[in-house]
Design an enzyme around this catalytic site. Structure first.
Site, PDB file in Angstrom:
ATOM      1  CG  HIS A   1       3.865  -2.468   1.818  1.00 52.59           C
ATOM      2  ND1 HIS A   1       3.655  -1.017   2.028  1.00 52.59           N
ATOM      3  CD2 HIS A   1       3.370  -2.869   0.536  1.00 52.59           C
ATOM      4  CE1 HIS A   1       3.003  -0.892   0.693  1.00 52.59           C
ATOM      5  NE2 HIS A   1       2.765  -1.661   0.093  1.00 52.59           N
ATOM      6  N   GLY A   2       5.325  -4.508   5.641  1.00 49.50           N
ATOM      7  CA  GLY A   2       5.765  -5.668   6.737  1.00 49.50           C
ATOM      8  C   GLY A   2       6.920  -5.138   7.740  1.00 49.50           C
TER       9      GLY A   2
END
Length: 495
Positions: free
Chosen positions: A341-342
């Site tokens: 996600h990041g």
């Protein structure tokens, strides 16, 4: 290019009109349509930062070329393994360089080593949607590899040079198809390739496409974009000293916002794909009705959770190597899913906590319901269900804090402020959150009631049910026109 922009509307009208109404020669209709949509998808992707399209093109070429080698009849099993390894390493290498180089260098190398050399890895641009199209590329090569050289429907071994060229075009289209290019759903090759064919205007399922588009734009433009303004104070130091009731509803508001934003995007993507004759997989199934974290991941971002299961969890051994290994696999998969996600350790912690919950629930034998259940039965059973739903929702919502407050100290400070429960009330902010959260709550409640009360109503009054449904969609469309929030990017564009 944002779906919720006038530029995209013009782009869509031109692409749609050319795709369906250009007088393609019968034998060339599929090739013409695939070529048009592939070029249009590259224009869509390159609109704001043209040179980053090179990354998409490179990823596409590598995966398409490797796939072509995997389906060639003369490729030996040993060479097929080498091609697969090359494709996976290359895909992950591109992802690591563009998305995680800065995080890894700053974490594991001394500051003096890279700063004195004048290297600034934070300046490496992040291509939009690289996580999505990378996973899609891995799906392509793994699906074809697992077929044992037979190919998959829509990607059979070519016999001629022309067939090889058409195969490359099909794969380029699969990788670039613009509705799902930058934020999913993550489309697996075996779910999509067999759909590729010549399409006609008469094949469009207008009812399904229109409803998905209206609901998707409503969730994004009316719910998420208005909640975005209301939850802006969920940032440090704006929340410090805020009344406890407002802090609590900020948490709820952000939870509903992230659902409306991402589910809205997925519905828009599915509706747009329908306009061109293609079906994308469902990505959300009323996740805030989940009675456990296990069930939540069967309802939330389904295309990601199923990808992690099919291509990572099973590859690690799944649940075939004993209980201890199963729990380990669950946690590892969710740690990596969080990091997907990041490029921040907070995302990895978020995923790890979810993985820990999944392992604990598996240990205790907690299972998620695969489909919506009716609410029949003893009142105590209904109360138990409601309490489990509320507990799961609050656990998920608290963990969403790490998306808005990625610094652990700020997230912990927020929880301390919430537990301190400062007296008072800021009514305007509270009213805004309640107003624009209500559609998400009603959306989930309608799904909970639909198997029972809704089904009986539709059976006894089909005409009235159809009118009520159409009236509701008309109301959503009116709200989009009159009550949209300020235009903003989709949250998952950063992933």
């Amino acid at each position: 290019m944002l779906f919720n922009s006038w530029t995209f509307l013009v782009f869509l009208l031109i692409t749609f009109g050319t795709y369906h109404f250009l007088p393609w020669p019968h034998d060339w209709r599929m090739i013409g349509q695939l070529s048009l949509l592939t070029v249009a998808s590259y224009v869509f992707y390159a609109w704001h930062t043209p040179w980053l399209v090179v990354v998409l093109a490179l990823s596409t070429w590598i995966n398409a070329w490797v796939t072509l080698q995997l389906v060639r009849r003369e490729t030996t099993p040993r060479r097929r393994k080498k091609w697969l390894l090359f494709a996976i390493v290359t895909n992950l290498g591109l992802l690591l360089f563009f998305k995680y180089a800065s995080l890894l260098v700053k974490t594991f190398l001394p500051h003096s080593l890279w700063s004195q050399a004048g290297l600034d890895f934070s300046q490496i641009p992040l291509p939009v949607g690289i996580s999505f199209f990378t996973f899609q590329g891995i799906s392509l090569v793994v699906d074809v590899y697992r077929s044992g050289g037979k190919g998959i429907p829509g990607l059979e071994p070519p016999s001629t040079f022309q067939e090889s060229g058409l195969l490359m075009l099909r794969m380029a289209f699969f990788k670039a198809f613009f509705p799902q290019l930058v934020a999913g759903p993550i489309v697996k090759a075996h779910e999509f390739m067999h759909q590729i064919a010549a399409k006609t205007f008469r094949q469009i399922d207008w009812n399904d496409a229109t409803r998905k588009l209206i609901l998707g734009f409503f969730l994004k433009m009316v719910v998420a974009d208005n909640l975005k303004e209301a939850t802006a104070s969920l940032s440090y130091p704006a929340f410090v000293g805020m009344p406890g009731i407002n802090l609590l509803f900020l948490l709820y508001g952000f939870s509903f916002q992230i659902f409306a934003d991402f589910a809205g995007y997925s519905l828009i993507a599915m509706g747009l794909a329908r306009l061109f004759g293609y079906e994308l997989p469902i990505n959300f199934n009323f996740p805030y009705l989940s009675q456990s974290i296990t069930e939540f991941w069967r309802r939330w971002h389904i295309s990601l959770s199923s990808w992690l299961r099919d291509y990572l969890y099973f590859s690690l051994g799944g649940n075939r190597l004993g209980s201890g290994r199963t729990y380990f696999n669950l946690i590892i998969v969710m740690l990596l899913g969080g990091l997907w996600h990041g490029a921040a350790w907070s995302y990895m912690v978020w995923g790890g906590v979810h993985g820990l919950f999944l392992a604990v629930e598996r240990f205790w034998g907690v299972k998620g319901a695969p489909s919506l259940e009716t609410w029949k039965g003893h009142p105590a059973r209904k109360i138990t269900k409601i309490l489990r739903i509320l507990l799961t929702f609050h656990l998920v919502s608290i963990l969403w804090l790490l998306f808005q407050l990625p610094k652990f100290g700020e997230a912990l400070l927020y929880l301390r402020e919430l537990l301190a429960w400062h007296p008072g009330l800021a009514p305007q902010a509270l009213f805004t959150i309640l107003l624009f959260s209500a559609p998400v709550i009603i959306y989930h409640l309608s799904a909970a009631l639909r198997p029972g009360m809704g089904a009986r109503f539709r059976e006894r009054n089909p005409a009235a049910a159809a009118f009520a449904r159409d009236f509701a969609y008309a109301g959503l469309l009116f709200s989009i026109i009159t009550n949209s929030g300020s235009t903003g990017t989709f949250i998952y564009f950063q992933f």
